[in-house]
Design a protein around this motif. Structure first.
Motif, short mmCIF file in Angstrom:
data_model
loop_
_atom_site.label_atom_id
_atom_site.label_comp_id
_atom_site.label_asym_id
_atom_site.label_seq_id
_atom_site.Cartn_x
_atom_site.Cartn_y
_atom_site.Cartn_z
N SER A 124 0.82 -1.21 0.00
CA SER A 124 0.00 0.00 0.00
C SER A 124 0.86 1.26 0.00
O SER A 124 0.49 2.27 -0.63
N SER A 125 1.98 1.23 0.70
CA SER A 125 2.88 2.39 0.72
C SER A 125 3.44 2.67 -0.67
O SER A 125 3.55 3.82 -1.09
N ILE A 126 3.79 1.61 -1.40
CA ILE A 126 4.31 1.77 -2.76
C ILE A 126 3.22 2.31 -3.68
O ILE A 126 3.46 3.21 -4.50
N ILE A 127 2.00 1.76 -3.54
CA ILE A 127 0.89 2.22 -4.38
C ILE A 127 0.54 3.67 -4.06
O ILE A 127 0.26 4.47 -4.97
N ALA A 128 0.56 4.04 -2.78
CA ALA A 128 0.27 5.42 -2.39
C ALA A 128 1.26 6.38 -3.02
O ALA A 128 0.90 7.45 -3.52
N ASP A 129 2.53 6.01 -3.04
CA ASP A 129 3.56 6.83 -3.67
C ASP A 129 3.27 7.00 -5.16
O ASP A 129 3.39 8.11 -5.71
N SER A 130 2.87 5.91 -5.81
CA SER A 130 2.56 5.97 -7.24
C SER A 130 1.35 6.85 -7.51
O SER A 130 1.33 7.63 -8.48
N LEU A 131 0.32 6.75 -6.66
CA LEU A 131 -0.88 7.56 -6.86
C LEU A 131 -0.59 9.05 -6.67
O LEU A 131 -1.08 9.89 -7.42
N ALA A 132 0.22 9.36 -5.65
CA ALA A 132 0.57 10.76 -5.42
C ALA A 132 1.33 11.34 -6.61
O ALA A 132 1.08 12.46 -7.06
N ARG A 133 2.27 10.55 -7.14
CA ARG A 133 3.05 11.01 -8.30
C ARG A 133 2.16 11.15 -9.54
O ARG A 133 2.35 12.07 -10.35
N ARG A 134 1.20 10.23 -9.69
CA ARG A 134 0.32 10.31 -10.85
C ARG A 134 -0.51 11.59 -10.82
O ARG A 134 -0.78 12.20 -11.87
N LEU A 135 -0.93 12.00 -9.64
CA LEU A 135 -1.71 13.23 -9.52
C LEU A 135 -0.87 14.46 -9.85
O LEU A 135 -1.37 15.42 -10.45
N LEU A 136 0.40 14.42 -9.48
CA LEU A 136 1.28 15.59 -9.67
C LEU A 136 1.89 15.68 -11.06
O LEU A 136 2.19 16.78 -11.53
#
Length: 460
Positions: A59-71
């Motif tokens: 989940s931590s890895i996916i959260a990082d990916s989601l945050a980057r995708r938004l930015l």
């Protein structure tokens, strides 16, 4: 979503809540809502701090990916972000690759299955050429075992075994050559090693025989492990532009529906997936080049997942379930030997973590991790005039025995129309299949105009 098989300190309610928030966060990213995404990310951080379990780390890895995708659509933010993979040292990355090969029961099972199929295809051959196109997934152990298998072949070893390995690390290639050459000398097996520095997608397909130094008359066997999906890359940003706003809203609704329910692996597999497009140009060029080599057999091992969907929503749902099962498996494998916890952490961060980020964050030609299911690979291969070669009972049995030797109860396998499917619980993770050029294609039969090897055989 996938339910972990292992027993940890997480309650079922905690795991369900984490899964729900991940789906909500993905929906907010798709909407482009910074405020809602921020709220979800804070919840994910809180839930992942409760206990260090496989789903929490994923989940931590996916959260990082989601945050980057938004930015990333915002050029200033995208340019300021630092990508950890840019600073991975080559030696550390190679260590992580070796850790993955040693820790994963699936790679070992795939290797022994492939080796048995090669031995059977080369049963009466005296001049053997093996081409290892596994690149970053290549491991000396596979070929050390095959040398021993050829040494014990009824009727004796071939008169010459040549191995060509494609890899982007010269130190790795040099170490492999030394290791295999010493073992072949000890076994008194005539052996030559050829190295090609590069990656599968960067090879010159217009002159592949010359690049791989394959001689006419050699019996050719090709092994390609966890690499062929990289040839599926296309500039699908053009297609993305044609997706209507209505379809985008439907995908947001689907993610929110997933967030409000607890989905089992079976229900996820029934979720409609974006169909794979026709064979991409790069893969078609590669398969055409392979046919000209007239191989006796080509062995393909691939991730059995639909991570090549055009829409982010489809990829997110599939990736979450797939990697939850894989993280669970590696957690169990490392738990059996506590000294391997560091190896598992390195694999999760440097190998699997980078795969996940590429699947969820990248689009177009930058998205290389385009994993597809066995049925989709069958369409690609058959459409490029390759015939399926059913794996033998012996090959499938050896793969199963190797998989079970790890002692992990969650490991599953099944034969599917002559192919081997490997998984964890009810989730398929990898497939192994065998192919050869269609008899009616331009490959024809192998020419027996042997070029005599310029080498001094070891003393008998």
């Amino acid at each position: 979503m996938y339910r972990p098989l292992l027993q940890d300190h997480s309650t079922p309610n905690h795991l369900s809540q984490l899964g729900r928030v991940l789906y909500e966060c993905a929906a907010h990213v798709t909407e482009g809502s910074f405020e809602k995404t921020d709220c979800s990310l804070q919840q994910i951080k809180k839930l992942t701090s409760i206990v260090d379990g496989p789903l929490q780390r994923l989940s931590s890895i996916i959260a990082d990916s989601l945050a980057r995708r938004l930015l990333c659509p915002i050029q200033g933010f995208a340019g300021a972000l630092i990508h950890p993979s840019d600073y991975f040292e080559q030696s550390s990355l190679q260590t992580a690759r070796c850790n993955f090969a040693n820790l994963s029961p699936y790679l070992s099972a795939g290797f022994v299955t492939i080796n048995r199929a090669i031995l059977e295809a080369m049963e009466d051959e005296q001049f053997v050429r093996i081409v290892d196109l596994s690149c970053s997934a290549s491991h000396p152990w596979q070929w050390l075992k095959l040398l021993h298998d050829f040494h014990g072949r009824p009727g004796g070893a071939p008169e010459m075994i040549r191995l060509t390995v494609v890899h982007d690390d010269n130190d790795f290639l040099a170490n492999m050559q030394t290791l295999l050459s010493k073992e072949a000398e000890a076994l008194k097996v005539p052996f030559q090693f050829t190295s090609v520095n590069g990656r599968l997608e960067t090879l010159d397909f217009s002159n592949l025989r010359s690049t791989l130094e394959i001689k006419f008359g050699e019996a050719v066997a090709i092994s390609c492990v966890l690499q062929m999906h990289r040839l599926l890359v296309v500039d699908d940003n053009v297609n993305c532009a044609s997706i209507s706003q209505l379809q985008k809203m439907a995908n947001i609704a689907q993610l929110k529906q997933m967030a409000s329910s607890v989905y089992s692996p079976a229900s996820t597999l029934n979720y409609p997936q974006t169909p794979s497009p026709q064979c991409p140009r790069l893969l078609a060029g590669f398969l055409n080049a392979i046919r000209t080599l007239k191989p006796s057999i080509i062995l393909v091992m691939e991730q059995d997942a639909n991570h090549n969907a055009l829409l982010f929503c489809d990829r997110f749902i599939e990736a979450l379930n797939y990697y939850a099962a894989l993280f669970d498996c590696l957690h169990e494998a490392a738990a059996a030997n506590p000294r391997r916890a560091d190896e598992r952490a390195r694999v999760e961060r440097m190998i699997l973590g980078e795969e996940i980020k590429n699947i969820l964050l990248c689009e177009g030609v930058h998205r290389h991790e385009r994993h597809e299911r066995l049925s989709q690979w069958a369409m690609h291969m058959e459409g490029s005039r390759f015939d399926h070669v059913p794996l033998s009972f012996s090959a499938i049995r050896e793969g199963r025995e190797k998989l079970m030797s790890f002692g992990l109860k969650g490991c599953q396998n099944r034969e599917d129309r002559g192919c081997l499917l490997l998984g964890w619980g009810s989730t398929h993770l990898y497939s192994v299949s065998a192919w050869r050029p269609h008899k009616g294609s331009t490959s024809g039969s192998r020419e027996h105009m042997l070029v005599q090897p310029q080498i001094i055989h070891p003393d008998k």
